[in-house]
Design a protein around this motif. Structure first.
Motif, PDB file in Angstrom:
ATOM      1  N   GLU A 212       0.877  -1.168   0.000  1.00 42.75           N
ATOM      2  CA  GLU A 212       0.000   0.000   0.000  1.00 42.75           C
ATOM      3  C   GLU A 212       0.914   1.218   0.000  1.00 42.75           C
ATOM      4  O   GLU A 212       1.777   1.358   0.865  1.00 42.75           O
ATOM      5  N   ILE A 213       0.729   2.074  -0.988  1.00 45.19           N
ATOM      6  CA  ILE A 213       1.590   3.242  -1.150  1.00 45.19           C
ATOM      7  C   ILE A 213       0.716   4.485  -1.163  1.00 45.19           C
ATOM      8  O   ILE A 213      -0.121   4.651  -2.051  1.00 45.19           O
ATOM      9  N   ASN A 214       0.884   5.321  -0.146  1.00 45.54           N
ATOM     10  CA  ASN A 214       0.074   6.538  -0.009  1.00 45.54           C
ATOM     11  C   ASN A 214      -1.414   6.240  -0.143  1.00 45.54           C
ATOM     12  O   ASN A 214      -2.175   6.977  -0.761  1.00 45.54           O
ATOM     13  N   GLY A 215      -1.815   5.083   0.403  1.00 52.60           N
ATOM     14  CA  GLY A 215      -3.234   4.719   0.436  1.00 52.60           C
ATOM     15  C   GLY A 215      -3.734   3.899  -0.724  1.00 52.60           C
ATOM     16  O   GLY A 215      -4.880   3.423  -0.692  1.00 52.60           O
ATOM     17  N   ASP A 216      -2.919   3.701  -1.766  1.00 53.82           N
ATOM     18  CA  ASP A 216      -3.321   2.908  -2.927  1.00 53.82           C
ATOM     19  C   ASP A 216      -2.575   1.583  -2.950  1.00 53.82           C
ATOM     20  O   ASP A 216      -1.449   1.475  -2.455  1.00 53.82           O
ATOM     21  N   VAL A 217      -3.187   0.570  -3.566  1.00 49.62           N
ATOM     22  CA  VAL A 217      -2.608  -0.772  -3.616  1.00 49.62           C
ATOM     23  C   VAL A 217      -1.796  -0.942  -4.903  1.00 49.62           C
ATOM     24  O   VAL A 217      -2.278  -0.635  -5.996  1.00 49.62           O
ATOM     25  N   PHE A 218      -0.575  -1.452  -4.757  1.00 48.00           N
ATOM     26  CA  PHE A 218       0.310  -1.711  -5.889  1.00 48.00           C
ATOM     27  C   PHE A 218       0.806  -3.150  -5.803  1.00 48.00           C
ATOM     28  O   PHE A 218       1.107  -3.654  -4.722  1.00 48.00           O
ATOM     29  N   ASN A 219       0.895  -3.786  -6.995  1.00 50.62           N
ATOM     30  CA  ASN A 219       1.335  -5.171  -7.084  1.00 50.62           C
ATOM     31  C   ASN A 219       2.537  -5.280  -8.012  1.00 50.62           C
ATOM     32  O   ASN A 219       2.952  -4.292  -8.639  1.00 50.62           O
ATOM     33  N   ALA A 220       3.097  -6.487  -8.127  1.00 47.11           N
ATOM     34  CA  ALA A 220       4.271  -6.704  -8.969  1.00 47.11           C
ATOM     35  C   ALA A 220       4.015  -6.200 -10.387  1.00 47.11           C
ATOM     36  O   ALA A 220       2.977  -6.481 -10.988  1.00 47.11           O
ATOM     37  N   GLY A 221       4.956  -5.444 -10.916  1.00 48.95           N
ATOM     38  CA  GLY A 221       4.831  -4.867 -12.248  1.00 48.95           C
ATOM     39  C   GLY A 221       4.273  -3.461 -12.256  1.00 48.95           C
ATOM     40  O   GLY A 221       4.412  -2.742 -13.250  1.00 48.95           O
ATOM     41  N   ASP A 222       3.624  -3.058 -11.177  1.00 47.88           N
ATOM     42  CA  ASP A 222       3.097  -1.692 -11.064  1.00 47.88           C
ATOM     43  C   ASP A 222       4.223  -0.721 -10.753  1.00 47.88           C
ATOM     44  O   ASP A 222       5.274  -1.099 -10.220  1.00 47.88           O
ATOM     45  N   ALA A 223       3.990   0.560 -11.058  1.00 48.61           N
ATOM     46  CA  ALA A 223       5.000   1.581 -10.793  1.00 48.61           C
ATOM     47  C   ALA A 223       4.337   2.915 -10.499  1.00 48.61           C
ATOM     48  O   ALA A 223       3.196   3.158 -10.899  1.00 48.61           O
ATOM     49  N   ILE A 224       5.076   3.760  -9.788  1.00 45.55           N
ATOM     50  CA  ILE A 224       4.591   5.109  -9.478  1.00 45.55           C
ATOM     51  C   ILE A 224       5.752   6.088  -9.458  1.00 45.55           C
ATOM     52  O   ILE A 224       6.816   5.793  -8.905  1.00 45.55           O
ATOM     53  N   ALA A 225       5.538   7.234 -10.081  1.00 46.53           N
ATOM     54  CA  ALA A 225       6.476   8.355 -10.006  1.00 46.53           C
ATOM     55  C   ALA A 225       5.744   9.490  -9.307  1.00 46.53           C
ATOM     56  O   ALA A 225       4.824  10.078  -9.881  1.00 46.53           O
ATOM     57  N   PRO A 226       6.103   9.811  -8.067  1.00 42.48           N
ATOM     58  CA  PRO A 226       5.405  10.874  -7.353  1.00 42.48           C
ATOM     59  C   PRO A 226       5.773  12.249  -7.899  1.00 42.48           C
ATOM     60  O   PRO A 226       6.765  12.398  -8.623  1.00 42.48           O
ATOM     61  N   GLN A 227       4.982  13.215  -7.556  1.00 48.73           N
ATOM     62  CA  GLN A 227       5.352  14.589  -7.876  1.00 48.73           C
ATOM     63  C   GLN A 227       6.716  14.894  -7.252  1.00 48.73           C
ATOM     64  O   GLN A 227       7.070  14.340  -6.200  1.00 48.73           O
ATOM     65  N   VAL A 228       7.471  15.758  -7.911  1.00 47.59           N
ATOM     66  CA  VAL A 228       8.820  16.079  -7.435  1.00 47.59           C
ATOM     67  C   VAL A 228       8.784  16.522  -5.973  1.00 47.59           C
ATOM     68  O   VAL A 228       8.002  17.396  -5.597  1.00 47.59           O
ATOM     69  N   GLY A 229       9.607  15.861  -5.158  1.00 48.58           N
ATOM     70  CA  GLY A 229       9.706  16.202  -3.745  1.00 48.58           C
ATOM     71  C   GLY A 229       8.704  15.510  -2.846  1.00 48.58           C
ATOM     72  O   GLY A 229       8.840  15.549  -1.623  1.00 48.58           O
ATOM     73  N   LYS A 230       7.687  14.856  -3.424  1.00 47.95           N
ATOM     74  CA  LYS A 230       6.649  14.211  -2.622  1.00 47.95           C
ATOM     75  C   LYS A 230       7.139  12.865  -2.115  1.00 47.95           C
ATOM     76  O   LYS A 230       7.786  12.100  -2.836  1.00 47.95           O
ATOM     77  N   ALA A 231       6.825  12.538  -0.868  1.00 51.70           N
ATOM     78  CA  ALA A 231       7.235  11.276  -0.268  1.00 51.70           C
ATOM     79  C   ALA A 231       6.282  10.152  -0.662  1.00 51.70           C
ATOM     80  O   ALA A 231       5.090  10.374  -0.909  1.00 51.70           O
ATOM     81  N   LEU A 232       6.829   8.937  -0.723  1.00 53.22           N
ATOM     82  CA  LEU A 232       6.026   7.729  -0.868  1.00 53.22           C
ATOM     83  C   LEU A 232       6.134   6.937   0.423  1.00 53.22           C
ATOM     84  O   LEU A 232       7.235   6.556   0.833  1.00 53.22           O
ATOM     85  N   ASP A 233       5.010   6.703   1.074  1.00 52.64           N
ATOM     86  CA  ASP A 233       4.979   5.863   2.266  1.00 52.64           C
ATOM     87  C   ASP A 233       4.582   4.457   1.841  1.00 52.64           C
ATOM     88  O   ASP A 233       3.431   4.191   1.494  1.00 52.64           O
TER      89      ASP A 233
END
Length: 230
Positions: A192-213
């Motif tokens: 779970e990344i910033n409240g959303d579910v991610f699985n193998a093969g998924d990816a996320i690029a946050p806004q510049v400077g934004k943290a990923l929990d």
């Protein structure tokens, strides 16, 4: 807003001997909405059948990282390098002013699965370079490729770094690159990344400077890219 790339939305190539999922436009797959992030241009999730592979072909002025997930990859190039890269090892080739190479499944019985990663270099026309090594995990976040090859990492000709993130189920980690662009690609497991579910093969690029929990909901292996802004 964040850039999210789900595994089931990637470009798909099935050539029989090769099954590949393209995170970004590559070859016959083209989508102007997915042309890469910062200097990160290619992430191809390749599965090559036993005894098959990519015949001799050329590259220039690109940094190519091969991250072997399962099986073993056989590499040969025009500078005389001839190696087998097994699962758990990472290969970096700087094509520089030009190199010819081939990549084959080293096994006649089992498939090989690897990530083919391309990064634009910050210098062109250099002598081709090659590195390969196994990098043991040291804590949750371990450098795999860095500009200076420090802390046991491979070196790259760009102001960019690639780290391996490993978490056990229930563990959490915060990723952040102030004034830089981050990109997280999941290899195994889920989170779970910033409240959303991610699985193998998924990816996320946050806004510049934004943290990923990142909160691992299964044992997690992922690649975290620290990239120039813009």
């Amino acid at each position: 807003m964040d850039y999210i790339r789900k595994a089931n939305e990637r470009g798909v190539v099935n050539m029989g001997w090769l099954q590949s999922n393209h995170s970004f436009s590559f070859g016959s797959y083209y989508d102007p909405q997915h042309m890469g992030v910062s200097v990160l241009r290619v992430i191809n999730d390749d599965v090559v059948q036993p005894g098959a592979g990519f015949g001799t072909h050329g590259h220039r002025d690109v940094e190519i990282i091969s991250y072997v997930i399962d099986g073993a990859l056989e590499h040969k190039d025009s500078t005389g390098n001839e190696y087998v890269v097994p699962a758990g090892e990472v290969q970096r080739m700087s094509a520089g002013r030009g190199v010819m190479h081939s990549e084959y499944n080293a096994s006649q019985t089992e498939p090989v699965n690897f990530l083919q990663i391309w990064i634009h270099p910050n210098v062109k026309g250099i002598e081709p370079e090659y590195e390969q090594k196994r990098i043991e995990q040291d804590g949750p976040l371990t450098p795999i490729v860095t500009p200076n090859g420090d802390k046991g990492a491979l070196r790259i000709n760009q102001d960019a770094s690639m780290y391996r993130l490993e978490l056990e189920k229930g563990e959490a980690y915060r990723l952040q690159t102030p004034d830089r662009q981050g990109y997280l690609h999941l290899v195994h497991g889920s989170a779970e990344i910033n409240g959303d579910v991610f699985n193998a093969g998924d990816a996320i690029a946050p806004q510049v400077g934004k943290a990923l929990d990142v909160n691992a909901t299964e044992k997690l292996e992922a690649l975290w890219f620290d990239l120039p802004k813009g």
